[in-house]
Scaffold this motif. Structure first.
Motif, PDB file in Angstrom:
ATOM      1  N   ASP A 205      13.227 -21.575   0.392  1.00  0.00           N
ATOM      2  CA  ASP A 205      11.826 -21.915   0.574  1.00  0.00           C
ATOM      3  C   ASP A 205      11.631 -22.376   2.011  1.00  0.00           C
ATOM      4  N   GLU A 206      10.446 -22.109   2.534  1.00  0.00           N
ATOM      5  CA  GLU A 206      10.095 -22.528   3.888  1.00  0.00           C
ATOM      6  C   GLU A 206       9.074 -23.644   3.776  1.00  0.00           C
ATOM      7  N   ASN A 207       9.203 -24.645   4.627  1.00  0.00           N
ATOM      8  CA  ASN A 207       8.302 -25.794   4.613  1.00  0.00           C
ATOM      9  C   ASN A 207       7.550 -25.848   5.936  1.00  0.00           C
ATOM     10  N   TRP A 208       6.226 -25.865   5.851  1.00  0.00           N
ATOM     11  CA  TRP A 208       5.375 -25.906   7.033  1.00  0.00           C
ATOM     12  C   TRP A 208       4.525 -27.152   7.006  1.00  0.00           C
ATOM     13  N   ILE A 209       4.455 -27.854   8.128  1.00  0.00           N
ATOM     14  CA  ILE A 209       3.565 -29.007   8.279  1.00  0.00           C
ATOM     15  C   ILE A 209       2.274 -28.512   8.917  1.00  0.00           C
ATOM     16  N   VAL A 210       1.152 -28.866   8.312  1.00  0.00           N
ATOM     17  CA  VAL A 210      -0.159 -28.471   8.822  1.00  0.00           C
ATOM     18  C   VAL A 210      -0.861 -29.746   9.296  1.00  0.00           C
ATOM     19  N   PRO A 211      -1.029 -29.914  10.606  1.00  0.00           N
ATOM     20  CA  PRO A 211      -1.675 -31.125  11.133  1.00  0.00           C
ATOM     21  C   PRO A 211      -3.120 -31.261  10.624  1.00  0.00           C
ATOM     22  N   ALA A 212      -3.596 -32.474  10.596  1.00  0.00           N
ATOM     23  CA  ALA A 212      -4.975 -32.740  10.174  1.00  0.00           C
ATOM     24  C   ALA A 212      -5.936 -31.894  10.995  1.00  0.00           C
ATOM     25  N   GLY A 213      -6.859 -31.214  10.323  1.00  0.00           N
ATOM     26  CA  GLY A 213      -7.851 -30.390  10.993  1.00  0.00           C
ATOM     27  C   GLY A 213      -7.422 -28.955  11.233  1.00  0.00           C
ATOM     28  N   ALA A 214      -6.138 -28.655  11.033  1.00  0.00           N
ATOM     29  CA  ALA A 214      -5.639 -27.288  11.237  1.00  0.00           C
ATOM     30  C   ALA A 214      -5.681 -26.524   9.916  1.00  0.00           C
ATOM     31  N   THR A 215      -5.563 -25.203  10.024  1.00  0.00           N
ATOM     32  CA  THR A 215      -5.556 -24.335   8.851  1.00  0.00           C
ATOM     33  C   THR A 215      -4.287 -23.497   8.862  1.00  0.00           C
ATOM     34  N   PHE A 216      -3.648 -23.372   7.712  1.00  0.00           N
ATOM     35  CA  PHE A 216      -2.453 -22.550   7.588  1.00  0.00           C
ATOM     36  C   PHE A 216      -2.867 -21.087   7.450  1.00  0.00           C
ATOM     37  N   LYS A 217      -2.302 -20.220   8.285  1.00  0.00           N
ATOM     38  CA  LYS A 217      -2.567 -18.786   8.162  1.00  0.00           C
ATOM     39  C   LYS A 217      -1.676 -18.261   7.043  1.00  0.00           C
ATOM     40  N   ASN A 218      -2.298 -17.895   5.947  1.00  0.00           N
ATOM     41  CA  ASN A 218      -1.525 -17.521   4.770  1.00  0.00           C
ATOM     42  C   ASN A 218      -1.297 -16.018   4.663  1.00  0.00           C
ATOM     43  N   GLU A 219      -1.126 -15.365   5.789  1.00  0.00           N
ATOM     44  CA  GLU A 219      -0.858 -13.934   5.801  1.00  0.00           C
ATOM     45  C   GLU A 219       0.435 -13.626   5.056  1.00  0.00           C
ATOM     46  N   SER A 220       0.403 -12.622   4.235  1.00  0.00           N
ATOM     47  CA  SER A 220       1.534 -12.132   3.449  1.00  0.00           C
ATOM     48  C   SER A 220       2.144 -13.177   2.510  1.00  0.00           C
ATOM     49  N   THR A 221       1.348 -14.139   2.080  1.00  0.00           N
ATOM     50  CA  THR A 221       1.781 -15.083   1.059  1.00  0.00           C
ATOM     51  C   THR A 221       0.697 -15.135  -0.014  1.00  0.00           C
TER      52      THR A 221
END
Length: 118
Positions: A66-82
């Motif tokens: 599994d991969e773990n990504w931190i998304v800072p406050a106000g940012a958006t995770f690009k969920n391409e291919s997930t």
């Protein structure tokens, strides 16, 4: 995931992955992500991260991980291919340490030999 503890307004995205040869790969990928989230929210070490701050998804990076990504406050995770995991259908296993994302097989109890007659 110390960054989640240090930055209370940040969020995390956990992406469960699967290897090309794994049977039911996408199911195991979802299980890996949900298990990782459970570890962080209710984990053995008592991380106690608020579950609403962690999103679980599946992807196919070609490995059993599994991969773990931190998304800072106000940012958006690009969920391409997930894809998002339906946490109503995928529940965490009680054993977090398994590398393949599924609960280990139960071992049969060894039969005790009868005591010799005297």
């Amino acid at each position: 995931m110390h960054s989640l503890e240090e930055r209370p307004r940040s969020e995390a995205v956990i992406i469960g992955e699967y290897a090309p040869g794994e049977k039911v790969g996408k199911k195991l990928a979802a299980q890996r992500a949900v298990n990782a989230k459970s570890y962080l929210t209710q984990g053995e070490a008592g991380q106690g991260i608020d579950a609403s701050r962690i999103e679980v998804r599946t992807g196919n990076g070609g490995e059993m991980k599994d991969e773990n990504w931190i998304v800072p406050a106000g940012a958006t995770f690009k969920n391409e291919s997930t894809e998002p995991v339906d946490e109503k259908k995928v529940k965490p296993n009680q054993s977090f340490g398994t590398s393949h994302g599924a609960a280990p097989a139960k071992k049969k109890a060894a039969k005790k030999a009868a005591a010799p007659a005297q």
